[in-house]
Design an enzyme around this catalytic site. Sequence first.
Site, PDB file in Angstrom:
ATOM      1  N   ALA A 296      30.664  24.381  25.843  1.00  0.00           N
ATOM      2  CA  ALA A 296      29.498  25.206  25.536  1.00  0.00           C
ATOM      3  C   ALA A 296      29.296  25.359  24.040  1.00  0.00           C
ATOM      4  O   ALA A 296      28.170  25.374  23.549  1.00  0.00           O
ATOM      5  CB  ALA A 296      29.663  26.580  26.183  1.00  0.00           C
ATOM      6  N   ASP A 342      -5.457   5.668  -3.782  1.00  0.00           N
ATOM      7  CA  ASP A 342      -6.583   4.824  -4.187  1.00  0.00           C
ATOM      8  C   ASP A 342      -7.849   5.639  -4.116  1.00  0.00           C
ATOM      9  O   ASP A 342      -7.883   6.675  -3.461  1.00  0.00           O
ATOM     10  CB  ASP A 342      -6.771   3.681  -3.185  1.00  0.00           C
ATOM     11  CG  ASP A 342      -5.730   2.615  -3.341  1.00  0.00           C
ATOM     12  OD1 ASP A 342      -5.161   2.522  -4.431  1.00  0.00           O
ATOM     13  OD2 ASP A 342      -5.505   1.902  -2.357  1.00  0.00           O
ATOM     14  N   ASP A 652      -3.184  -1.196  -0.904  1.00  0.00           N
ATOM     15  CA  ASP A 652      -3.809  -2.094   0.057  1.00  0.00           C
ATOM     16  C   ASP A 652      -3.596  -3.566  -0.292  1.00  0.00           C
ATOM     17  O   ASP A 652      -3.319  -4.378   0.557  1.00  0.00           O
ATOM     18  CB  ASP A 652      -5.306  -1.768   0.231  1.00  0.00           C
ATOM     19  CG  ASP A 652      -6.003  -1.489  -1.095  1.00  0.00           C
ATOM     20  OD1 ASP A 652      -5.436  -1.824  -2.148  1.00  0.00           O
ATOM     21  OD2 ASP A 652      -7.121  -0.941  -1.069  1.00  0.00           O
ATOM     22  N   ASP A 656       0.227  -4.530  -4.435  1.00  0.00           N
ATOM     23  CA  ASP A 656       0.614  -3.124  -4.342  1.00  0.00           C
ATOM     24  C   ASP A 656       1.982  -2.939  -3.688  1.00  0.00           C
ATOM     25  O   ASP A 656       2.570  -1.867  -3.776  1.00  0.00           O
ATOM     26  CB  ASP A 656      -0.422  -2.337  -3.518  1.00  0.00           C
ATOM     27  CG  ASP A 656      -1.699  -2.118  -4.291  1.00  0.00           C
ATOM     28  OD1 ASP A 656      -1.663  -2.250  -5.524  1.00  0.00           O
ATOM     29  OD2 ASP A 656      -2.732  -1.823  -3.666  1.00  0.00           O
ATOM     30  N   GLU A 721      28.299  32.922  22.277  1.00  0.00           N
ATOM     31  CA  GLU A 721      29.227  32.768  23.411  1.00  0.00           C
ATOM     32  C   GLU A 721      30.687  32.761  22.938  1.00  0.00           C
ATOM     33  O   GLU A 721      31.551  33.427  23.518  1.00  0.00           O
ATOM     34  CB  GLU A 721      28.926  31.456  24.161  1.00  0.00           C
ATOM     35  CG  GLU A 721      27.627  31.537  24.968  1.00  0.00           C
ATOM     36  CD  GLU A 721      27.065  30.161  25.316  1.00  0.00           C
ATOM     37  OE1 GLU A 721      27.831  29.177  25.299  1.00  0.00           O
ATOM     38  OE2 GLU A 721      25.863  30.084  25.595  1.00  0.00           O
TER      39      GLU A 721
HETATM   40  P1  ATP Z   1      -9.004   1.320  -5.537  1.00  0.00           P
HETATM   41  O1  ATP Z   1      -9.211   0.846  -4.138  1.00  0.00           O
HETATM   42  O2  ATP Z   1      -7.626   1.153  -6.062  1.00  0.00           O
HETATM   43  O3  ATP Z   1      -9.591   2.659  -5.808  1.00  0.00           O
HETATM   44  P2  ATP Z   1     -11.055  -0.410  -6.382  1.00  0.00           P
HETATM   45  O4  ATP Z   1     -11.233  -0.964  -5.045  1.00  0.00           O
HETATM   46  O5  ATP Z   1     -12.100   0.464  -6.948  1.00  0.00           O
HETATM   47  O6  ATP Z   1      -9.726   0.336  -6.522  1.00  0.00           O
HETATM   48  P3  ATP Z   1     -10.618  -3.079  -7.220  1.00  0.00           P
HETATM   49  O7  ATP Z   1     -11.036  -3.527  -5.902  1.00  0.00           O
HETATM   50  O8  ATP Z   1      -9.321  -3.465  -7.802  1.00  0.00           O
HETATM   51  O9  ATP Z   1     -10.716  -1.525  -7.401  1.00  0.00           O
HETATM   52  O10 ATP Z   1     -11.776  -3.468  -8.222  1.00  0.00           O
HETATM   53  C1  ATP Z   1     -11.643  -3.298  -9.585  1.00  0.00           C
HETATM   54  C2  ATP Z   1     -12.930  -3.705 -10.268  1.00  0.00           C
HETATM   55  O11 ATP Z   1     -13.211  -5.075  -9.998  1.00  0.00           O
HETATM   56  C3  ATP Z   1     -14.143  -2.953  -9.778  1.00  0.00           C
HETATM   57  O12 ATP Z   1     -14.353  -1.794 -10.527  1.00  0.00           O
HETATM   58  C4  ATP Z   1     -15.266  -3.936 -10.011  1.00  0.00           C
HETATM   59  O13 ATP Z   1     -15.730  -3.848 -11.340  1.00  0.00           O
HETATM   60  C5  ATP Z   1     -14.602  -5.265  -9.822  1.00  0.00           C
HETATM   61  N1  ATP Z   1     -14.844  -5.774  -8.483  1.00  0.00           N
HETATM   62  C6  ATP Z   1     -14.524  -5.190  -7.317  1.00  0.00           C
HETATM   63  N2  ATP Z   1     -14.856  -5.953  -6.277  1.00  0.00           N
HETATM   64  C7  ATP Z   1     -15.401  -7.064  -6.777  1.00  0.00           C
HETATM   65  C8  ATP Z   1     -15.935  -8.250  -6.210  1.00  0.00           C
HETATM   66  N3  ATP Z   1     -15.959  -8.426  -4.902  1.00  0.00           N
HETATM   67  N4  ATP Z   1     -16.398  -9.186  -7.030  1.00  0.00           N
HETATM   68  C9  ATP Z   1     -16.359  -9.002  -8.365  1.00  0.00           C
HETATM   69  N5  ATP Z   1     -15.864  -7.939  -8.951  1.00  0.00           N
HETATM   70  C10 ATP Z   1     -15.401  -6.947  -8.186  1.00  0.00           C
END
Ligand code: ATP
Length: 897
Positions: A296, A342, A652, A656, A721
């Site tokens: 127990a 993010d 993501d 990262d 107990e």
């Molecule tokens: P987080 O998700 O970390 O907040 P984020 O998604 O805003 O970041 P990233 O996706 O790394 O950041 O984008 C960084 C920069 O790259 C953006 O601010 C933009 O200027 C440029 N960017 C984002 N997506 C594209 C794309 N598809 N084509 C061209 N440039 C892009």
Amino acid sequence: MPESERVAAHAAERPPPPWHASAPAAVADTLGTHARLGLSAAEAAARLGRQGPNLLRRRPPPPRWRAFARQFRELLTLILLAAAVLSAAVGDVTDAAVIVAIVLVNAVVGFLQEDRATRALEALERLAAPRALVVRDGGRLALPAERLVPGDLIVLEPGDAVPADARLVTAAALEVQEAALTGESQSVAKEAAAVLAPTTPLAGRATMVHAGTVVASGHATALVVATGMATELGRIATLLERGGPETTPLQRRLAALGRTLVVVCLAVVTLIGGLELARGAPLAEVFLRAVSLAVAAVPEGLPAVVTLVLAAGLQRLAAQNALVRRLPSVETLGSVTVICTDKTGTLTRGEMTVRSVVTATERLRVTGAGYAPRGEFLRESGGPPVAVGTLPDVARLLGIALRCNKATVAPDAAGAWRALGDPTEAALVVAALKGGVEAGDREAMVHLEIPFDATRRMMSVVVAAPGGRACLESKGATEAILPRCTAEAREGRIEPLTPERRRAILADAAALAAGALRVLSLAYRDLDEGVITVQGGAAAERDLVHVGLVGLLDPPREEARDAVARCRSAGIVPVMITGDHPATALAIGRELGLVDGAGGTCSGADVDALDDVALERTVGSTAVFARVTAEHKLRIVRAWQRRGQVVAMTGDGVNDAPAVRAADIGIAMGLGGTDVTKEAADMVLLDDNFASIVAAVAEGRSIHDNVGKVVHYLLACNAGEVLVMFVAALVGWPAPLSAIQILWLNLVTDGLPALALGLEPPERGLMEREPRPPREGVITRGRALAIVFHGTLVAAVVLAGFLAGWRGEDDPRAVARAQSLAFCVAAAAQLLVAIGCRSDRLTAVQAGFFANPRLLAAIAVSGLLQVAIVALPFARPVFDVGEGLGGWWGIVAALAV
Ligand code: ATP
């Protein structure tokens, strides 16, 4: 036939052609599939039936009867069974039978608890199973990777785990990390077009991708040629060991505590036995009672109950969109002090709309909502909608936006327009459609793509231009594009880019960003040189003509503001870490209450300029980091940790993973995240929502609380107990409880009420407390005192009950009555202590008396059982209850309360 033989037999019938040495079209033919449309759903289903799932086989789990048998392995249980045999031998068959019955019930309870915990963990494992992007009937869909079959056309993106062995059909700048298969730690470049020699060794098969490897960069489509145990990985992997569930530091500490308690209890029990013997009690009776007391007193049910509480917590977390991948993380979750998150898609909705277009001579506002291609272009200076066709720069800008782009938009079955692909890019497609720019056949026009990459912050395509020429078109962050520009488009002409214009463009970009818009620059160059390869492509991104800026709105999530406030009140620091422009980040941070008035941002460049010590100081006063890359994230996590904080960090992208791994709680995005990050993470967010992280932390706190309550309860009851028996032996009273009664009490308390306590709903004010110090165990000093207090209280009332019934008389009937009384008081008091254990901070009424109906039900059931065994004449002798308690019930109630 075992599967390995079946696979071997299959291979012998029709040796697979060397896929790497065949052209994609030939591979598609052999596999009876299509290199662009994939398989049909029906054919895929048929193949799945024939081939079996795409899984590496595992060793089967141990059979369940073993788990049941394990319940009897405890030394104390064995001694107890021995004691039962002893009782039977001296003629006390009832006692022996009851002991065996109680041992059995105990084992069943223990087994059920363990079994449920295992099942809960398995269910979570299934939820976290990897998914693959596949093309079937020409349409893309995400499937559990185990449903892939040979012939499937898969799509690979950076960070994806390759789900099966496959022959590349198309590949853009594809690099794959193959260490798991070949031991090569550098990423290897892959290409679809080559046809290799049949003898090329595994490590050199550039036209193939293999299960168990990971896409480091670029993207590709590929035809699955082998799945499951038929893959190269399957060939080298013998059966996988099924890892047992991990134990948490908490469970290990409890196990250590359990071992200490065993020693202490045995010592005390031996002492009590010795005292009783010295007083002349019969040996058999003393032995049986000593063993029962030992059983127990030792909280052997504790590990199982705690695992169950943790597992139930994991299930509740999953229901709130937070999938915790490892049991130990549940504990850490409750002590998180910093959440680094993010921005895009986590704090914001991740649904972009182009709001502004700025060229050398025009400033336009774009109307419309969501991804529906309906809206107009209006001059900021006012006036009627403008026709984009009349503005050459704007038309050019939208053309680039459309072609330098991989996303599409389409209405779903309900007619709502949805984005497929990157939301930023989908928004650009929508803007182009609103402007009436014709899509043309994008796939046919685009010769080559230099993919987007978060470090470069830009992407480019090479497209066929009228007149048989080629044109490079780029889009990206203004800081990335503008330095590569030498000219500017102005009303269809190309003019040199003066330093003043450069400054003006940067100022325009900053102004858009300050309005919380994400800003992109678009640019192009007519190509006169020859062929550009992807590898050499970045060098071609020079001498560009800047065409203009777009500003995209990504509204904050409504629930994020509240979640930020909840963090604050819970003593948790929320920090935004984004790749976006500092002004955009700051504007969003202000809207969400992340930054108050004066707070500034720290950029990636600033982080680079700081050494570790300076960064450690800076993180303490920075709520927004902008234009940072994955490497910066890692340094930021470490800096917080050096400040003694417990850090949760989201991620993501492929890059990262190191930061996510380094964080105390690494969080991967379930929707937008890559497989690599998910693999590295402790927790996967199913809805990518910041509010879910905060909810998970609250749940983590609650789970930790509940484990504490269960431990508190079990230890207090057991201590009570032992104390009763110890005091009685010390002062020379007859034993207040018989062996059977002790066992019964143990069963009643360790069972239902303890479990129900473990499922207490989260306490009020949970998120108004400071985080628990990470090193603080379940048994704090305060809790230890409370356990002693509750234990003493129980012991005192039980002894009082005993004394009231006995009154020092020698009459054995008085002793029997006193025992019954003590027995009932003990049961009632223990059940009531369960209510007292519900909260350390609140009274049962404050905590909501009816808030945990399970506990009330458990108490009611256990209480009724207790009344039944005392009230029912046939049950009495079994539990050593002499006669009905009659009027004594009043005393029981009074003492217990
Ligand atoms: P987080 O998700 O970390 O907040 P984020 O998604 O805003 O970041 P990233 O996706 O790394 O950041 O984008 C960084 C920069 O790259 C953006 O601010 C933009 O200027 C440029 N960017 C984002 N997506 C594209 C794309 N598809 N084509 C061209 N440039 C892009």
